[in-house]
Design a protein around this motif. Structure first.
Motif, PDB file in Angstrom:
ATOM      1  N   THR A 183       5.883  20.966 -23.854  1.00  0.00           N
ATOM      2  CA  THR A 183       6.443  19.678 -23.441  1.00  0.00           C
ATOM      3  C   THR A 183       6.047  18.527 -24.350  1.00  0.00           C
ATOM      4  N   GLN A 184       4.782  18.479 -24.747  1.00  0.00           N
ATOM      5  CA  GLN A 184       4.324  17.424 -25.643  1.00  0.00           C
ATOM      6  C   GLN A 184       3.023  17.850 -26.306  1.00  0.00           C
ATOM      7  N   GLU A 231      -8.493  15.030 -27.212  1.00  0.00           N
ATOM      8  CA  GLU A 231      -8.189  15.152 -25.775  1.00  0.00           C
ATOM      9  C   GLU A 231      -8.875  16.384 -25.191  1.00  0.00           C
ATOM     10  N   HIS A 282      -0.932  27.455 -17.574  1.00  0.00           N
ATOM     11  CA  HIS A 282      -0.602  26.046 -17.782  1.00  0.00           C
ATOM     12  C   HIS A 282      -1.678  25.431 -18.657  1.00  0.00           C
ATOM     13  N   ASP A 302      -3.093  21.850 -19.850  1.00  0.00           N
ATOM     14  CA  ASP A 302      -3.089  20.423 -19.520  1.00  0.00           C
ATOM     15  C   ASP A 302      -4.016  19.684 -20.475  1.00  0.00           C
ATOM     16  N   GLY A 310      -5.369  15.364 -21.070  1.00  0.00           N
ATOM     17  CA  GLY A 310      -5.229  13.970 -20.668  1.00  0.00           C
ATOM     18  C   GLY A 310      -4.615  13.805 -19.296  1.00  0.00           C
ATOM     19  N   GLY A 311      -4.828  14.790 -18.411  1.00  0.00           N
ATOM     20  CA  GLY A 311      -4.289  14.721 -17.059  1.00  0.00           C
ATOM     21  C   GLY A 311      -2.810  15.033 -16.950  1.00  0.00           C
ATOM     22  N   GLU A 312      -2.196  15.533 -18.036  1.00  0.00           N
ATOM     23  CA  GLU A 312      -0.766  15.846 -18.026  1.00  0.00           C
ATOM     24  C   GLU A 312      -0.526  17.272 -18.515  1.00  0.00           C
ATOM     25  N   ALA A 313       0.531  17.875 -17.990  1.00  0.00           N
ATOM     26  CA  ALA A 313       0.931  19.202 -18.462  1.00  0.00           C
ATOM     27  C   ALA A 313       1.453  19.090 -19.891  1.00  0.00           C
ATOM     28  N   ARG A 314       1.015  19.995 -20.754  1.00  0.00           N
ATOM     29  CA  ARG A 314       1.470  19.988 -22.148  1.00  0.00           C
ATOM     30  C   ARG A 314       2.268  21.231 -22.491  1.00  0.00           C
ATOM     31  N   SER A 372       3.480  25.359 -20.632  1.00  0.00           N
ATOM     32  CA  SER A 372       3.353  26.366 -19.587  1.00  0.00           C
ATOM     33  C   SER A 372       3.981  27.658 -20.094  1.00  0.00           C
TER      34      SER A 372
END
Length: 73
Positions: A30-31, A37, A49, A51, A53-57, A59
């Protein structure tokens, strides 16, 4: 990080039994993970999964290929 680095935890999480037969693994990116990080990896029965920085990157999921699954995804 290069996108290929996301495959390493997937390969580490794949069950040995799955590797002995044809299988498919799908990685959805995703990013990017930025330098510095904190990264965490969560695994499920057939999922992973990544993750940061608290976000999914990214999967991933995987499954054995049988006569019920085509090789087209």
């Amino acid at each position: 990080m290069n996108n290929a680095i996301y495959w390493q935890p997937v390969e580490d999480a794949l069950p040995e039994k799955l590797r002995s037969e044809p299988f498919r693994a799908i990685l959805e990116y995703t990013q990017p993970v930025k330098r510095g990080e904190q990264v965490s990896v969560r695994t499920g029965t057939n999922t992973l999964h990544i993750d940061a920085g608290g976000e999914a990157r990214a999967s991933a999921r995987w499954f054995a290929l049988t006569s019920n699954h085509s090789d087209q995804g």
